[in-house]
Design an enzyme around this catalytic site. Structure first.
Site, PDB file in Angstrom:
ATOM      1  N   SER A 151      45.193  60.653   8.537  1.00  0.00           N
ATOM      2  CA  SER A 151      44.420  60.140   9.434  1.00  0.00           C
ATOM      3  C   SER A 151      42.910  60.877   9.422  1.00  0.00           C
ATOM      4  CB  SER A 151      44.958  60.100  10.637  1.00  0.00           C
ATOM      5  OG  SER A 151      44.376  58.939  11.651  1.00  0.00           O
ATOM      6  N   ARG A 221      45.709  54.326  25.523  1.00  0.00           N
ATOM      7  CA  ARG A 221      46.707  55.091  24.714  1.00  0.00           C
ATOM      8  C   ARG A 221      47.566  53.934  24.080  1.00  0.00           C
ATOM      9  NH1 ARG A 221      48.343  58.459  20.754  1.00  0.00           N
ATOM     10  NH2 ARG A 221      50.716  58.982  20.893  1.00  0.00           N
ATOM     11  N   ASP A 317      50.503  50.263   6.907  1.00  0.00           N
ATOM     12  CA  ASP A 317      49.373  50.950   7.893  1.00  0.00           C
ATOM     13  C   ASP A 317      48.221  49.971   7.685  1.00  0.00           C
ATOM     14  OD1 ASP A 317      47.343  52.360   9.026  1.00  0.00           O
ATOM     15  OD2 ASP A 317      47.753  54.383   7.471  1.00  0.00           O
ATOM     16  N   HIS A 350      50.919  53.087  10.527  1.00  0.00           N
ATOM     17  CA  HIS A 350      50.076  54.158  10.397  1.00  0.00           C
ATOM     18  C   HIS A 350      50.916  55.676  10.554  1.00  0.00           C
ATOM     19  CE1 HIS A 350      46.334  56.902  10.158  1.00  0.00           C
ATOM     20  NE2 HIS A 350      46.498  57.030  11.438  1.00  0.00           N
ATOM     21  N   ASP A 351      51.832  55.605  11.555  1.00  0.00           N
ATOM     22  CA  ASP A 351      52.583  56.780  11.952  1.00  0.00           C
ATOM     23  C   ASP A 351      53.613  57.295  10.863  1.00  0.00           C
ATOM     24  OD1 ASP A 351      51.570  57.132  14.576  1.00  0.00           O
ATOM     25  OD2 ASP A 351      53.377  56.464  15.390  1.00  0.00           O
TER      26      ASP A 351
END
Length: 377
Positions: A151, A221, A317, A350-351
């Site tokens: 990232s 968040r 992602d 993405h994680d």
């Protein structure tokens, strides 16, 4: 594979000012870092790991007396793991402007005797790379075997190849991009506005008021977390599951499990992350664009790179899509650079770069095997 066991953070103070891209300088600053493994006699086996938005120098191992304190990439780094600390000397650095020990907005500004707050200078990816290079100078490491990051950390690895092309052998750019899309900048701006418009923000100087803009941090968040997950992973984990057996018919109560999860993530984040740091790091993401000086020509921008590359993307992602990784690969191939590319069909969004996909872990392991053979580690 075994764990690194207990690790300890270290700190390095720098009295010489750090010139920043903005024209400002950061005077009298400290960097917090951790190291794992042993630097060999030739000082040729060092690997720098760059952190993403809400991570830190604590990349692997755990802290004595602290439950669940494993580093954020502990599955990747350690004895027998893909980045094997029996062969490599691994360095994790907390960047300036962060809230995990290195000099940041909550620290005292020597010019005023008060916390920097909103006065902390805007930092860029390039500034972080300069700070990391200074730390390596102090550690006596002239050349890195590799720089690795996911990232925003991948952006730093990419920037290393442009700022210090002769100081590194390999770059591992994972779940990253050569710049942010308009959509990504938009997500960052919405998150920043949530923080800035929180009444407890006080223009960034909330420290003096003894408050924390938790409401804004929670929303920021929640927005970010949605973008880190894929639709498939959210559907599989939560679907339309209700929190209670009966509907409350309320516009304000939690009805769905996904709502409960997001509120939990927001609450947890607001307890440990600094609001000014969030603004600074998302801005650094926005600004990163090495092709800008070349009129948007990424191939021209990457012409100075000398490293060999591993680029990894994940099919689900959508925040840093495979298309963006392929842009990097194409620009490297245009320059006849040595590049390996892995596009992993993983459901996690993405994680995925933090998780245990065997194909992904295998690709990184195989690549570091190659690096180790090159340096005789």
């Amino acid at each position: 594979m075994t764990s690194l066991g207990h690790v300890l953070p270290q700190s390095m103070h720098f009295a010489e000012p750090l010139p920043l891209r903005s024209g400002a300088t950061l005077a009298d600053y400290t960097l917090v870092y951790e190291t794992y493994g042993t630097l060999n006699a030739e000082r040729s086996n060092a690997v720098l790991v760059c952190h993403a938005l809400n991570a830190s120098h604590h990349v692997a191992g755990s802290y004595a007396g602290q439950a669940r304190s494993e580093g954020w990439w502990d599955n990747m780094i350690g004895p027998g793991k893909p980045l094997d600390t029996r062969r490599f000397f691994v360095i994790g650095v907390n960047n300036p402007g962060s809230c995990f020990g290195s000099t940041g907005p909550m620290h005292v500004n020597p010019a005023t005797g008060r916390p920097y707050g909103a006065a902390f200078p805007v930092v860029t990816v390039e500034d972080w790379v300069q700070a990391q290079a200074r730390l390596l100078d102090r550690l006596g490491i002239d050349r890195l075997a590799a720089v690795m990051g996911g990232s925003l950390g991948g952006m730093q690895a990419l920037s290393w190849t442009l700022q210090f092309p002769e100081r590194m052998g390999h770059a591992l750019v994972i779940a990253s991009a050569p710049n942010l899309s308009a959509q990504n900048i938009a997500f960052n701006e919405v998150a920043r506005r949530a923080i800035i418009t929180d009444p407890d923000f006080h223009g960034g100087d909330f420290y003096a008021h003894g408050v924390v803009p938790k409401r804004g941090l929670r929303v920021a968040r929640m927005i970010g977390h949605i973008t880190y997950l894929s639709d498939d992973s959210m559907e599989e984990k939560f679907g339309r599951a209700l929190r209670s057996a009966e509907l409350a018919y309320s516009t304000q109560e939690i009805e769905f499990q996904i709502e409960s999860y997001l509120r939990y993530q927001g609450d947890k984040f607001s307890e440990y992350f600094d609001a000014n740091t969030y603004l600074l790091i998302t801005r650094a993401l926005d600004y990163f664009d090495p092709a800008l000086a070349q009129g948007g020509d990424l191939s021209a921008a990457l012409a100075v790179a000398r490293a060999k590359f591993l680029v990894v993307s994940f099919t689900t992602d959508w925040r840093f899509s495979p298309l963006r990784s392929r842009e990097i690969v194409k620009a490297l191939l245009d320059n006849r650079r040595d590049v390996s590319y892995a596009e992993i069909a993983a459901p996690h969004g993405h994680d995925a770069f933090l998780l245990e996909d065997p194909r992904y872990i295998g690709a990184v392991r195989a690549y570091f095997e190659r690096v180790a053979q090159e340096i005789g580690a």
